[in-house]
Design an enzyme around this catalytic site. Sequence first.
Site, PDB file in Angstrom:
ATOM      1  N   HIS A 121      -4.359  19.732  28.821  1.00  6.68           N
ATOM      2  CA  HIS A 121      -4.035  19.180  30.134  1.00  6.68           C
ATOM      3  C   HIS A 121      -4.101  17.660  30.169  1.00  6.68           C
ATOM      4  O   HIS A 121      -4.929  17.036  29.502  1.00  6.68           O
ATOM      5  CB  HIS A 121      -4.962  19.767  31.203  1.00  6.68           C
ATOM      6  CG  HIS A 121      -6.422  19.501  30.956  1.00  6.68           C
ATOM      7  ND1 HIS A 121      -7.045  18.341  31.354  1.00  6.68           N
ATOM      8  CD2 HIS A 121      -7.375  20.236  30.337  1.00  6.68           C
ATOM      9  CE1 HIS A 121      -8.316  18.371  31.010  1.00  6.68           C
ATOM     10  NE2 HIS A 121      -8.546  19.511  30.384  1.00  6.68           N
ATOM     11  N   ASP A 122      -3.190  17.074  30.924  1.00 13.20           N
ATOM     12  CA  ASP A 122      -3.155  15.632  31.191  1.00 13.20           C
ATOM     13  C   ASP A 122      -2.888  14.796  29.951  1.00 13.20           C
ATOM     14  O   ASP A 122      -3.168  13.591  29.939  1.00 13.20           O
ATOM     15  CB  ASP A 122      -4.452  15.168  31.865  1.00 13.20           C
ATOM     16  CG  ASP A 122      -4.760  15.932  33.135  1.00 13.20           C
ATOM     17  OD1 ASP A 122      -3.972  15.821  34.084  1.00 13.20           O
ATOM     18  OD2 ASP A 122      -5.772  16.673  33.172  1.00 13.20           O
ATOM     19  N   GLY A 139      -7.967  17.622  26.287  1.00 11.61           N
ATOM     20  CA  GLY A 139      -7.373  17.046  27.488  1.00 11.61           C
ATOM     21  C   GLY A 139      -7.353  15.529  27.469  1.00 11.61           C
ATOM     22  O   GLY A 139      -8.152  14.870  26.803  1.00 11.61           O
TER      23      GLY A 139
END
Length: 265
Positions: A121-122, A139
């Site tokens: 994520h991100d 992440g």
Amino acid sequence: MTAIDSTARVEDGAIIGDGAVIGPYCIVGAHSVIGANCRLTSHVQVMGHTTIGAGCTISPFAVLGGAPQDLGYRGEPTRLEIGADCTIREGVTMNVGTIKGGGLTKVGERGFFMNNSHVGHDCFVGNDAIFATSATLGGHCEIGDFVYIGGLSAVHQFTRIGSGVMVGGVCGVRGDVIPYGLVNGQYAALEGLNLIGMKRRKFTRERIASVRSFYQALFHGEGMFAERLERAKAMAKDDPAIAEILHFIAQGKHRPLCLPDSGKA
């Protein structure tokens, strides 16, 4: 002409571009956008608010747009964006972002993601990246253009990898890697410059010599690292790649700089 296999499930609201092929047993969610001429071969799942650029080829059992592996996620409508002309092989996973991380995971164009690789994520992944088998990102990682990450290597969350870097196989990358660096080892250490990658990007012999001189002065010169860094700043005018490396170092926030084994920060 768009072709959707009779066994595929495409939910209402999904956008399928011209010429796309949705193969057997694929599942495409309501908030997904599949670009023109994409090919989902079979058993692919596209979830969440996911946009896939034109001309991508996605192999069986890839899951794109799944929820972030973050304990604070509460189902917010965060996003995953994948650029055009990527090749995504079997079992690859890419997660949407989190609110606290900006809400977006972004992958550039022409990436090649081998089987079981993972984009957390991100993360922001640049253009022309290659992830070998089971290469994984935690992440919030930032990966530059033309980066190669070797098989079974893992990149710690919030780590930055500059453009043109090569990461060897079975590496744990815990620190920021300067542009054009070559890292290797169980816990990745800087071994030098990715000379093969620089040659492939049309660096002249003179440019390579200039960047190598800078590298030696910065990482193997006399004095403490901070002193060497201050002296090396004068070399920024010698080549744009040197200026890029210095800017990368100055922008560091979360992770320490990856150094040679003998380096002293």
